[in-house]
Design a protein around this motif. Structure first.
Motif, PDB file in Angstrom:
ATOM      1  N   PRO A 289       0.828  -1.203   0.000  1.00  7.95           N
ATOM      2  CA  PRO A 289       0.000   0.000   0.000  1.00  7.95           C
ATOM      3  C   PRO A 289       0.867   1.260   0.000  1.00  7.95           C
ATOM      4  N   VAL A 290       0.445   2.262  -0.741  1.00 10.39           N
ATOM      5  CA  VAL A 290       1.167   3.528  -0.799  1.00 10.39           C
ATOM      6  C   VAL A 290       1.234   4.111   0.608  1.00 10.39           C
ATOM      7  N   ALA A 291       2.418   4.617   0.964  1.00 11.08           N
ATOM      8  CA  ALA A 291       2.621   5.156   2.320  1.00 11.08           C
ATOM      9  C   ALA A 291       2.021   6.547   2.410  1.00 11.08           C
ATOM     10  N   THR A 292       0.711   6.604   2.458  1.00 11.77           N
ATOM     11  CA  THR A 292       0.030   7.900   2.530  1.00 11.77           C
ATOM     12  C   THR A 292       0.265   8.540   3.894  1.00 11.77           C
ATOM     13  N   ALA A 293       0.135   9.866   3.921  1.00 16.14           N
ATOM     14  CA  ALA A 293       0.165  10.569   5.209  1.00 16.14           C
ATOM     15  C   ALA A 293      -1.185  10.370   5.891  1.00 16.14           C
ATOM     16  N   ALA A 294      -1.184  10.418   7.218  1.00 14.21           N
ATOM     17  CA  ALA A 294      -2.438  10.256   7.957  1.00 14.21           C
ATOM     18  C   ALA A 294      -3.467  11.290   7.511  1.00 14.21           C
ATOM     19  N   ASP A 295      -2.972  12.470   7.069  1.00  9.63           N
ATOM     20  CA  ASP A 295      -3.918  13.489   6.623  1.00  9.63           C
ATOM     21  C   ASP A 295      -3.908  13.673   5.112  1.00  9.63           C
ATOM     22  N   ASP A 296      -3.599  12.602   4.383  1.00 10.14           N
ATOM     23  CA  ASP A 296      -3.918  12.588   2.949  1.00 10.14           C
ATOM     24  C   ASP A 296      -5.392  12.211   2.809  1.00 10.14           C
TER      25      ASP A 296
END
Ligand code: 3UK
Length: 491
Positions: A142-149
Motif C-alpha cells: 500500500p502507498v505510504a500515505t500521510a495520515a492526513d492525505d
C-alpha cells in the motif's frame, strides 16, 4: 495516529495479523470472501489501477455499485494505490452523476456492470476488472500515505443546490471506529454485521465496512433489502449487529417481523430522528435497546449516541467520547440547558468541503454547525427537535415538525407522515401534515378531523396540524430521508 498511515493497511493487514487470512470477512448471497481473499482482490485492483490505467496517488476514482464484495475490493484497491475513493449510489441518475464528476473530476470509474449508464468517464466494469485482475500479482505494497492525505470524498445527501463533496483523511476513517464504535457500539470479533445503508453513504461505509473489519468481524452485504428481506437475512445468517434507519425498524415492527430479530445483539438507528415511541415499541417487542446516533457526511459518522443503560429513550444520547457538542444561539453563544438552539460539534473528524464557499456556513469558530435544532439537558443528553429549517413558527409559537409527526404516528391508521410549515398570512406558518395511511384506510374529511383530534389529545393543542393531506408515499432522498422541502413545494 502515526504520520504515515494508510487506513486500508490497518483494516486488512493489521486484522489479518491478529486473526489470520482465513477468517470470514465478506458474505453476500452469492459468495463468501475471507480476509485473505479480500486482500488479494484489493491488491489486484490496485495493480490494475496503477499498471493498466496509470493512476497515481491523489487521483480520484469514482465507484458505482450496490453493496457487494467487488465494491469493497475496489474501495480498498483505490485506497491502497493512494488514490481517493468517490463512492456513489447506484440509484443516481446521469444528471446527478455528471454534477458529482464536475465537482471532483475523477480519472476513472469502476462500476458494477448493471450501473454503467450515464457514467461519462473512462470506465471499467467489474467483469472486465475481474478479468484484468486474474493475471495480476496477489501482493501490493500500500502507498505510504500521510495520515492526513485524503482517502475519500463523500457527497452530502443534501437536498438542494450543487452537490457538496466532503474530504476525509486516512486517519478520519479510523477515528470513527476508535470513538463511536469502540466506546458505544463495542463490536466483537465474532459479530456478523449487516444493514441497508449504501456503502456510498458514510453511514453504510462505517457500519458495514470499517467498524466490522477493524475488529476482525464479518459483514453480510445485501444489494437491496425490503424490511422482510432484511429481517429474514438477519435470522437466516445469524446476524448480530444491524445498521439501518428508523423507517426500517418501524416497518419491521408494523409487518410483524420482530420474531426474526431476536438474535441481534446491537441495532443502530441513524439518518433521521428515532422517536421515543418507536424506541419503546421496539424494546417491548424484541427486548433490544436501539442505539440511536446522529451522524453526518460532514463528520463522516456518528458523534452523539448512547447504548445500553446510558440510553434515555427519545434522546439521541451524549457526545461520543472524543467529541464535544454544544447548543448555540445564532451568534455562536451557548444557550442555557433546556433551551433549543443550534447543534455544534467538534472532534477528530470535521467538515472540509472540496472548494465550496458553503464551508463557512458549516464551520464557524471551529464548531461544525450541523443544521439541527437540539436541546441539551443538565445531564448532557441531547434531544433532537428538528432540522433548523423545519422548525415551524406559527402564531409566534415554535413548533418542531418531528414532534407533531411522532404524535400522528401514534395513530394506528398512520403509516408515515411528514409535517412542515406552509406560508400563511394570518399565522405566519400553518402546521401542515402529509400523511400516508395504512393500506385499506380511506383519507377523507372525517379522517382529517379524527387525526387532528388525536394530536390535540397527545401534545399541546396549538401544535395540531391545521391542514392534513394524504399521499401514497413520502418523497425521500436516496439515503432515505424525508424531503420536507419537497413537501413544502406541494403547497
Ligand atoms: C440528520 C439525524 C436525528 C441530521 C449519517 C450516521 O445521516 C447521516 O448523514 P447525512 O449527511 O445527514 C446528516 C443529518 O441527518 N440525522 C442523522 N442522524 C440523526 N437526526 N437523529 C439522528 N439519529 O439532520 C443530520 O444533520 O445524510 C448518519 C452516520 C453517517 C451519516 N452520514
Amino acid at each position: 495516529y502515526p504520520d504515515t498511515l494508510n487506513c486500508a493497511r490497518v483494516l486488512l493487514e493489521d486484522t489479518i495479523e491478529r486473526f489470520g487470512p482465513d477468517r470470514r470477512c465478506l458474505v453476500s448471497p452469492e459468495l463468501t470472501w475471507s480476509y485473505g481473499d479480500l486482500l488479494r482482490h484489493a491488491n489486484q485492483v490496485a495493480h490494475v489501477l496503477v499498471a493498466d490505467y496509470g493512476i497515481v496517488p491523489g487521483n480520484r476514482v469514482l465507484l458505482r455499485a450496490p453493496n457487494n464484495p467487488w465494491l469493497v475490493a475496489c474501495w480498498f484497491g483505490v485506497l491502497r494505490a493512494g488514490a481517493v475513493a468517490v463512492t456513489t449510489m447506484s440509484l443516481l441518475r446521469s444528471g446527478e452523476l455528471r454534477a458529482i464528476a464536475e465537482v471532483c473530476r475523477p480519472s476513472l470509474a469502476l462500476c458494477d456492470p448493471r450501473f454503467t449508464d450515464g457514467v461519462d468517464l473512462p470506465l471499467l466494469d467489474f467483469d472486465e476488472l475481474a478479468a484484468r485482475c486474474a493475471d495480476k500479482p496477489a501482493e501490493f505494497e500500500p502507498v505510504a500515505t500521510a495520515a492526513d492525505d485524503v482517502a475519500l470524498l463523500a457527497f452530502t445527501s443534501g437536498t438542494t443546490g450543487k452537490p457538496k463533496a466532503t474530504m476525509h483523511f486516512h486517519r478520519d476513517v479510523l477515528a470513527n471506529s476508535d470513538t463511536f464504535a469502540r466506546h458505544v457500539l463495542k463490536p466483537e470479533p465474532d459479530d456478523l454485521f449487516t444493514g441497508t445503508p449504501p456503502i456510498a453513504f458514510t453511514f453504510g461505509l462505517g457500519g458495514l465496512v470499517v467498524f466490522p473489519l477493524h475488529v476482525g468481524a464479518a459483514t453480510l452485504l445485501l444489494e437491496r433489502a425490503t424490511p422482510a428481506e432484511l429481517a429474514e437475512a438477519v435470522r437466516d445468517n445469524g446476524v448480530s449487529v444491524l445498521f439501518t434507519a428508523p423507517t426500517a425498524y418501524r416497518s419491521m415492527l408494523a409487518n410483524g417481523l420482530a420474531d426474526r430479530l431476536t438474535g441481534l445483539r446491537r441495532c443502530v438507528s441513524a439518518g433521521e430522528a428515532l422517536s421515543r415511541s418507536l424506541w419503546q415499541d421496539f424494546f417491548d417487542t424484541t427486548g433490544i435497546r436501539l442505539i440511536d446516533g446522529i451522524g453526518a457526511t460532514e463528520l463522516l459518522h456518528i458523534f452523539i449516541a448512547a447504548a445500553d443503560d446510558d440510553i434515555r429513550p427519545g434522546s439521541t444520547g451524549r457526545a461520543v467520547p472524543g467529541y464535544e457538542a454544544a447548543v448555540l444561539d445564532a451568534n455562536g453563544r451557548p444557550v442555557p440547558d433546556g433551551m433549543p438552539g443550534r447543534l455544534a460539534v467538534k472532534g477528530p473528524t470535521g467538515c472540509r468541503y472540496l472548494a465550496d464557499p458553503r464551508q463557512r456556513d458549516y464551520v464557524r469558530d471551529g464548531w461544525n454547525i450541523t443544521g439541527d435544532t437540539y436541546v441539551r439537558d443538565r445531564d448532557g443528553y441531547f434531544w433532537y427537535q428538528a432540522r433548523s429549517d423545519d422548525m415551524i413558527i406559527s402564531s409566534g409559537y415554535n413548533i418542531a415538525g418531528p414532534e407533531v409527526e411522532e404524535a400522528l404516528l401514534g395513530h394506528a391508521d398512520v403509516a408515515e407522515c411528514g409535517v412542515v410549515g406552509m406560508p400563511d398570512e394570518e399565522r405566519g406558518s400553518l402546521v401542515t401534515a402529509y400523511v400516508v395511511l395504512r393500506a385499506g384506510v380511506t383519507g377523507d374529511d372525517r379522517k382529517v378531523k379524527e387525526l387532528q383530534d388525536f394530536v390535540k389529545q397527545r401534545i399541546a393543542p396549538y401544535k395540531y396540524p391545521r391542514v392534513v393531506r394524504f399521499l401514497d408515499a413520502l418523497p425521500r432522498t436516496s439515503t432515505g430521508k424525508v424531503q420536507r422541502f419537497r413537501l413544502r413545494q406541494l403547497g
